[in-house]
Design a protein around this motif. Sequence first.
Motif, mmCIF file in Angstrom:
data_model
loop_
_atom_site.group_PDB
_atom_site.id
_atom_site.type_symbol
_atom_site.label_atom_id
_atom_site.label_comp_id
_atom_site.label_asym_id
_atom_site.label_seq_id
_atom_site.Cartn_x
_atom_site.Cartn_y
_atom_site.Cartn_z
ATOM 1 N N SER A 98 22.582 7.477 52.544
ATOM 2 C CA SER A 98 21.742 6.475 52.135
ATOM 3 C C SER A 98 22.437 4.693 51.077
ATOM 4 O O SER A 98 22.395 3.998 51.486
ATOM 5 C CB SER A 98 20.284 6.044 52.114
ATOM 6 N N ASN A 99 23.227 6.640 49.861
ATOM 7 C CA ASN A 99 23.070 5.750 48.562
ATOM 8 C C ASN A 99 25.011 5.634 48.682
ATOM 9 O O ASN A 99 25.124 6.779 46.989
ATOM 10 C CB ASN A 99 22.683 5.242 48.297
ATOM 11 N N PRO A 100 25.898 4.828 49.747
ATOM 12 C CA PRO A 100 27.316 6.625 48.733
ATOM 13 C C PRO A 100 27.868 5.623 47.179
ATOM 14 O O PRO A 100 28.887 6.495 46.809
ATOM 15 C CB PRO A 100 28.103 5.521 49.754
ATOM 16 N N VAL A 101 27.310 4.782 46.938
ATOM 17 C CA VAL A 101 27.507 4.537 45.520
ATOM 18 C C VAL A 101 27.226 5.326 44.201
ATOM 19 O O VAL A 101 28.276 5.743 43.411
ATOM 20 C CB VAL A 101 27.013 2.744 44.735
ATOM 21 N N THR A 102 25.928 5.904 44.874
ATOM 22 C CA THR A 102 25.583 6.815 44.086
ATOM 23 C C THR A 102 26.464 8.576 44.381
ATOM 24 O O THR A 102 26.863 9.559 43.650
ATOM 25 C CB THR A 102 24.243 7.964 43.914
ATOM 26 N N LEU A 103 26.896 8.736 45.430
ATOM 27 C CA LEU A 103 27.688 9.755 45.565
ATOM 28 C C LEU A 103 29.531 9.521 44.396
ATOM 29 O O LEU A 103 30.289 10.134 44.282
ATOM 30 C CB LEU A 103 27.992 9.916 47.125
ATOM 31 N N ALA A 104 29.945 7.987 44.769
ATOM 32 C CA ALA A 104 30.636 7.616 44.053
ATOM 33 C C ALA A 104 30.773 8.387 42.950
ATOM 34 O O ALA A 104 32.054 8.410 42.287
ATOM 35 C CB ALA A 104 30.988 6.465 44.349
ATOM 36 N N ARG A 105 29.528 7.612 42.148
ATOM 37 C CA ARG A 105 29.252 7.759 41.039
ATOM 38 C C ARG A 105 29.778 9.571 40.780
ATOM 39 O O ARG A 105 30.347 10.354 39.552
ATOM 40 C CB ARG A 105 28.326 7.311 40.333
ATOM 41 N N SER A 106 29.269 10.290 41.835
ATOM 42 C CA SER A 106 29.521 11.829 40.997
ATOM 43 C C SER A 106 30.808 12.391 41.097
ATOM 44 O O SER A 106 30.824 13.350 40.538
ATOM 45 C CB SER A 106 28.417 12.631 42.352
ATOM 46 N N VAL A 107 31.701 11.643 42.212
ATOM 47 C CA VAL A 107 33.043 11.959 42.208
ATOM 48 C C VAL A 107 33.547 11.842 40.475
ATOM 49 O O VAL A 107 34.097 12.761 40.122
ATOM 50 C CB VAL A 107 33.528 10.797 42.903
ATOM 51 N N MET A 108 33.598 10.610 40.052
ATOM 52 C CA MET A 108 33.630 9.912 39.109
ATOM 53 C C MET A 108 33.289 11.050 38.055
ATOM 54 O O MET A 108 34.427 11.168 36.601
ATOM 55 C CB MET A 108 32.626 8.873 38.566
ATOM 56 N N GLU A 109 32.000 11.798 38.029
ATOM 57 C CA GLU A 109 31.876 12.112 36.831
ATOM 58 C C GLU A 109 31.623 13.958 37.490
ATOM 59 O O GLU A 109 31.723 14.619 36.121
ATOM 60 C CB GLU A 109 30.054 11.975 36.227
ATOM 61 N N LYS A 110 31.756 14.521 37.902
ATOM 62 C CA LYS A 110 31.531 15.792 38.410
ATOM 63 C C LYS A 110 32.914 16.278 38.923
ATOM 64 O O LYS A 110 32.782 17.591 39.602
ATOM 65 C CB LYS A 110 30.234 16.001 38.915
ATOM 66 N N THR A 111 33.464 15.791 39.163
ATOM 67 C CA THR A 111 34.816 16.366 39.625
ATOM 68 C C THR A 111 36.490 15.921 39.058
ATOM 69 O O THR A 111 35.742 14.479 38.065
ATOM 70 C CB THR A 111 35.303 15.958 40.706
ATOM 71 N N ASP A 112 37.672 16.345 39.029
ATOM 72 C CA ASP A 112 38.733 16.099 38.496
ATOM 73 C C ASP A 112 39.527 15.108 39.474
ATOM 74 O O ASP A 112 40.615 14.168 39.048
ATOM 75 C CB ASP A 112 39.791 17.246 37.965
ATOM 76 N N HIS A 113 38.681 14.725 40.201
ATOM 77 C CA HIS A 113 39.225 13.767 41.217
ATOM 78 C C HIS A 113 38.723 12.069 41.035
ATOM 79 O O HIS A 113 38.035 11.617 40.557
ATOM 80 C CB HIS A 113 39.414 13.745 42.685
ATOM 81 N N VAL A 114 39.867 11.174 41.744
ATOM 82 C CA VAL A 114 39.673 9.806 41.941
ATOM 83 C C VAL A 114 37.692 9.300 42.975
ATOM 84 O O VAL A 114 37.576 8.725 43.337
ATOM 85 C CB VAL A 114 40.316 8.863 41.768
#
Length: 309
Positions: A98-114
């Motif tokens: 529903s909210n891919p922007v929140t998933l994008a933020r999780s990528v930013m904050e919880k992985t070593d990837h972009v």
Amino acid sequence: MRAVLLVHGGAWAIPDILADGSIDGVKKAAKEGFIKLEKSGSAVDAVEAAVRILEDIPVFDAGHGAVLNADGDVELDAIIMNGKTLAAGAVSCVKNISNPVTLARSVMEKTDHVMLTGTGANKFAEKQGIPQVPTEELVTQHARAEWKMYQKYNESVTNLFNTQMVHDTVGAVAVDYDGNVACATSTGGITNKMVGRVGDTPVIGSGGYADNNIGAVSATGHGESILKVNLSRLVLFHMEQGKSPLEAANTALCYMEDRVTGRGGVIVVNTEGDWAAQFSTNRMAWACVKSRNLFCGLNPGECFKESLI
């Protein structure tokens, strides 16, 4: 330092039947995002909150208003960027979120990837406890009817884009009370796009960019054109050369139209709180909150002002 929250609902030929809903939607997102800005003081929190609002409003092509690809499926893209650290997170071709922007933020904050894409992004969402929803929940009757029309007439994406019939991206930029900037952009893409097509939205420097040394941009419009000129970073380049957000936005949009015959729009803010919402399409729904005043517009040269006090 005066905080600013600026949002857009996509630059395209917005029909009259969707005009009121588009304006109401961006105004709601700007207000809610600014409340978040005042409470948390974080530009990143504010742009995520604003874009989540837009993703939840079916009139926009993001989240619950996403369009269908050539196979009749939904593929979503999103990006978020922190101008203080240049940290960024992006997802592409994700489904049932529903909210891919929140998933994008999780990528930013919880992985070593972009950036994560496709199946990998969805697996990561599951690990993070981000719920998945049925495709039917994300698709409006209008989007399905539009897809059937594309299939019936076997029109190419390019031809239909040139008629400016397509829906488009949503986004937000902000500067907080500490002078930190952030951007976020989210989209469902173009109706009848090839399966696996990724536009400008999740690509750093194209769909968005944020840098505390300059400002923040979120772009909207024809994704392939935006990618070719790296539109968001191009706007900031012109700001680095001394142009105001308004001048930089207009210069970059004119270049894109002249160089690759592409049209679109941008919302821009600098670290001083100066802002601009410019577009070369027929319309772009946008709204901005600054100093307890709300500004909004839909048509070229249009800017209405409301007091929030």
